[in-house]
Design a protein around this motif. Structure first.
Motif, short mmCIF file in Angstrom:
data_model
loop_
_atom_site.label_atom_id
_atom_site.label_comp_id
_atom_site.label_asym_id
_atom_site.label_seq_id
_atom_site.Cartn_x
_atom_site.Cartn_y
_atom_site.Cartn_z
N ASP A 36 0.88 -1.16 0.00
CA ASP A 36 0.00 0.00 0.00
C ASP A 36 0.92 1.21 0.00
O ASP A 36 1.62 1.47 0.97
CB ASP A 36 -0.87 -0.02 1.26
CG ASP A 36 -1.82 1.15 1.37
OD1 ASP A 36 -1.53 2.24 0.80
OD2 ASP A 36 -2.85 1.01 2.04
N ARG A 38 -0.04 4.44 -0.57
CA ARG A 38 -0.78 5.70 -0.43
C ARG A 38 -0.12 6.61 0.58
O ARG A 38 0.34 6.19 1.62
CB ARG A 38 -2.22 5.43 0.00
CG ARG A 38 -3.02 4.65 -1.02
CD ARG A 38 -4.40 4.30 -0.52
NE ARG A 38 -4.29 3.37 0.61
CZ ARG A 38 -5.26 3.15 1.49
NH1 ARG A 38 -6.40 3.81 1.39
NH2 ARG A 38 -5.10 2.29 2.47
N ARG A 45 -6.39 6.46 5.61
CA ARG A 45 -5.91 5.26 4.92
C ARG A 45 -5.72 4.10 5.88
O ARG A 45 -4.89 3.22 5.68
CB ARG A 45 -4.62 5.56 4.14
CG ARG A 45 -3.52 6.15 4.91
CD ARG A 45 -2.31 6.48 4.03
NE ARG A 45 -1.27 7.00 4.88
CZ ARG A 45 -0.41 6.26 5.57
NH1 ARG A 45 -0.45 4.96 5.47
NH2 ARG A 45 0.47 6.82 6.35
N THR A 48 -6.76 -1.11 4.77
CA THR A 48 -5.84 -1.56 3.74
C THR A 48 -6.28 -2.92 3.22
O THR A 48 -7.11 -3.59 3.84
CB THR A 48 -4.40 -1.70 4.28
OG1 THR A 48 -4.40 -2.70 5.30
CG2 THR A 48 -3.87 -0.39 4.83
N VAL A 54 2.44 -1.66 4.45
CA VAL A 54 2.20 -0.22 4.30
C VAL A 54 3.55 0.50 4.22
O VAL A 54 4.28 0.59 5.20
CB VAL A 54 1.36 0.33 5.46
CG1 VAL A 54 1.16 1.83 5.32
CG2 VAL A 54 0.02 -0.40 5.54
N ILE A 106 -7.28 0.62 -3.99
CA ILE A 106 -8.10 0.12 -2.88
C ILE A 106 -9.58 0.32 -3.14
O ILE A 106 -10.41 -0.46 -2.68
CB ILE A 106 -7.69 0.74 -1.53
CG1 ILE A 106 -8.43 0.06 -0.38
CG2 ILE A 106 -7.95 2.23 -1.51
CD1 ILE A 106 -7.59 -0.49 0.69
N SER A 119 -5.45 -1.07 9.58
CA SER A 119 -4.03 -0.96 9.92
C SER A 119 -3.74 0.31 10.70
O SER A 119 -2.79 1.01 10.39
CB SER A 119 -3.18 -1.01 8.65
OG SER A 119 -3.44 0.13 7.87
#
Length: 131
Positions: A36, A38, A45, A48, A54, A106, A119
């Protein structure tokens, strides 16, 4: 000359659909490493894709050592309008990784009701999207 067939071959080489990723990652879980990428505040966010690592795009240059070179790296961001995953894919390709972008990000994953996780982590991240 780059023609339509070349375009679609390149597109399929560079991307993977949520359905294909879900199926392939279940068949060969050790082959893929999902990230991820982002940027933005953690509160927007916190959801996830299940089992995603992440590593926000803005932190990526300092965290390359966390990404295995022996797996296919799958990157995703917000949705089809976000190009953060494409930027990350380019950077990783330049560093010798095998990379694909998860199409739709996502947003597409959640739309299909595929597995997600919360997360909520204490991660310092810029409020800038970086798109």
């Amino acid at each position: 000359m780059f023609n339509t067939l070349d375009y679609f071959n390149a597109r399929l080489e560079a991307t993977i659909s949520p359905m294909d990723y879900l199926k392939l990652s279940q068949m060969e879980p050790d082959k893929y490493f999902l990230i991820d990428v982002r940027n933005g505040p953690i509160n927007v966010r916190s959801i996830t894709i299940k089992d995603a690592h992440v590593i926000p795009q803005l932190e990526l240059p300092n965290r390359l050592n966390e990404i295995p070179k022996d797996k296919v790296i799958i990157v995703y961001c917000w949705d089809v309008w976000c190009n953060t995953a494409a930027k990350v894919a380019k950077l990783l390709l330049e560093h010798g990784y095998k990379v694909k972008e998860l199409t739709g990000g996502i947003a597409a994953w959640k739309e299909m009701n595929f597995p997600v996780s919360d997360s909520s982590q204490d991660v310092e991240v810029s409020d800038s999207c970086g798109c």
